[in-house]
Design a protein around this motif. Structure first.
Motif, PDB file in Angstrom:
ATOM      1  N   GLU A 228     -62.531  -9.019   0.028  1.00  3.69           N
ATOM      2  CA  GLU A 228     -61.965  -9.244   1.354  1.00  3.69           C
ATOM      3  C   GLU A 228     -61.860 -10.727   1.671  1.00  3.69           C
ATOM      4  O   GLU A 228     -62.710 -11.530   1.286  1.00  3.69           O
ATOM      5  CB  GLU A 228     -62.844  -8.560   2.405  1.00  3.69           C
ATOM      6  CG  GLU A 228     -62.991  -7.058   2.236  1.00  3.69           C
ATOM      7  CD  GLU A 228     -61.721  -6.300   2.587  1.00  3.69           C
ATOM      8  OE1 GLU A 228     -61.644  -5.098   2.280  1.00  3.69           O
ATOM      9  OE2 GLU A 228     -60.798  -6.911   3.166  1.00  3.69           O
TER      10      GLU A 228
ATOM     11  N   SER B 130     -60.575 -13.039   5.201  1.00  7.69           N
ATOM     12  CA  SER B 130     -60.016 -13.094   6.548  1.00  7.69           C
ATOM     13  C   SER B 130     -60.139 -14.501   7.104  1.00  7.69           C
ATOM     14  O   SER B 130     -61.130 -15.183   6.856  1.00  7.69           O
ATOM     15  CB  SER B 130     -60.755 -12.123   7.484  1.00  7.69           C
ATOM     16  OG  SER B 130     -60.552 -10.794   7.085  1.00  7.69           O
TER      17      SER B 130
ATOM     18  N   HIS C  61     -55.529 -11.361   7.325  1.00  9.85           N
ATOM     19  CA  HIS C  61     -56.230 -10.589   6.296  1.00  9.85           C
ATOM     20  C   HIS C  61     -55.451 -10.609   4.984  1.00  9.85           C
ATOM     21  O   HIS C  61     -54.241 -10.301   4.976  1.00  9.85           O
ATOM     22  CB  HIS C  61     -56.404  -9.150   6.809  1.00  9.85           C
ATOM     23  CG  HIS C  61     -57.373  -8.352   6.019  1.00  9.85           C
ATOM     24  ND1 HIS C  61     -57.211  -6.979   5.834  1.00  9.85           N
ATOM     25  CD2 HIS C  61     -58.517  -8.687   5.380  1.00  9.85           C
ATOM     26  CE1 HIS C  61     -58.225  -6.529   5.120  1.00  9.85           C
ATOM     27  NE2 HIS C  61     -59.019  -7.537   4.835  1.00  9.85           N
TER      28      HIS C  61
END
Lengths: 114, 115
Positions: free
Chosen positions: A22, A24, A73
């Motif tokens: 991930e 962000s 994102h």
């Protein structure tokens, strides 16, 4: 505080597993990047994005994929992890009009595939 | 296409001594130049950048770099290092034309400050 976040920081996973790294950012940057970093080697660009629904492959051939559904994102997915994917993965972002002014990097995800 | 050469993979230096980390580049077009620092278990952080104008660029943490177009160099200097400067330093270059341009990074120089 504006920043760029990567999770997890460390990941040990078995061969064949699917994983998503991930990334962000809270700065509203349009451009985002994924780099692969190995000791003693230059950083290699594996994916980048100019904005929502825009993704491109970088210089280094990679079996990973990315998506950009939201500006903030930019996740990276490996469908089937292999030991050769063991590396550090760095996410970065830059402002659309100031991309040449430098990148903001996340802290990285160190991936080990066993 | 451009390339970056960081001439030293490791540089040991005593605390409070001066240091210079060398970076040479090659490019067929004019470029922007950057130095990044990476502390252990962290991402890269921008130290300073040369875009145009004065060839002496000052950055964070007391570092500075000088752009030398004739020698295609962009060496990083600090007059007096501190233990906290122990890190890896990366030189980077990108063409200064519009649109997306690839950023090429060097392989890094590890600065080890000795107490």
């Amino acid at each position: 505080e504006a920043d760029i976040y990567q999770t997890p920081r460390y990941l040990v996973i078995g061969t064949g597993k699917k994983i998503t790294l991930e990334c962000s950012q809270t700065m509203g940057h349009d451009k985002m990047y994924w780099y692969q970093q190995d000791p003693g080697m230059e950083l290699h660009l594996i994916h980048y994005s100019y904005g929502v629904n825009s993704t491109e492959k970088g210089d280094l051939s990679s079996e990973s994929t990315v998506s950009r559904i939201r500006t903030e994102h930019f996740p990276l997915t490996l469908e089937s992890a292999r030991p050769s994917h063991t590396s550090q993965y760095l996410c970065a972002s830059s402002d659309r009009d100031r991309g040449h002014y430098g990148y903001t990097f996340g802290s990285g995800t160190r991936l080990t595939v066993v | 296409a451009q390339s970056v050469t960081q001439l030293d993979s490791q540089v040991p230096v005593f605390e409070e001594a001066p240091v210079e980390l060398r970076c040479n580049y090659s490019s067929s077009v004019s470029v922007y130049l950057f130095w990044y620092v990476q502390y252990p278990n962290q991402g890269l952080q921008l130290l300073l950048k040369y875009l145009s104008g004065s060839t002496l660029v000052k950055g964070i943490n007391g570092f500075e770099a000088e752009f030398n177009k004739s020698q295609t160099s962009f060496h990083l200097r600090k007059p007096s290092v501190h233990i906290s400067d122990t890190a890896e330093y990366f030189c980077a270059v990108t063409p200064n034309s519009g649109g997306y341009q690839k950023v090429t990074f060097g392989i890094g120089t590890k600065l080890q400050v000795i107490p």
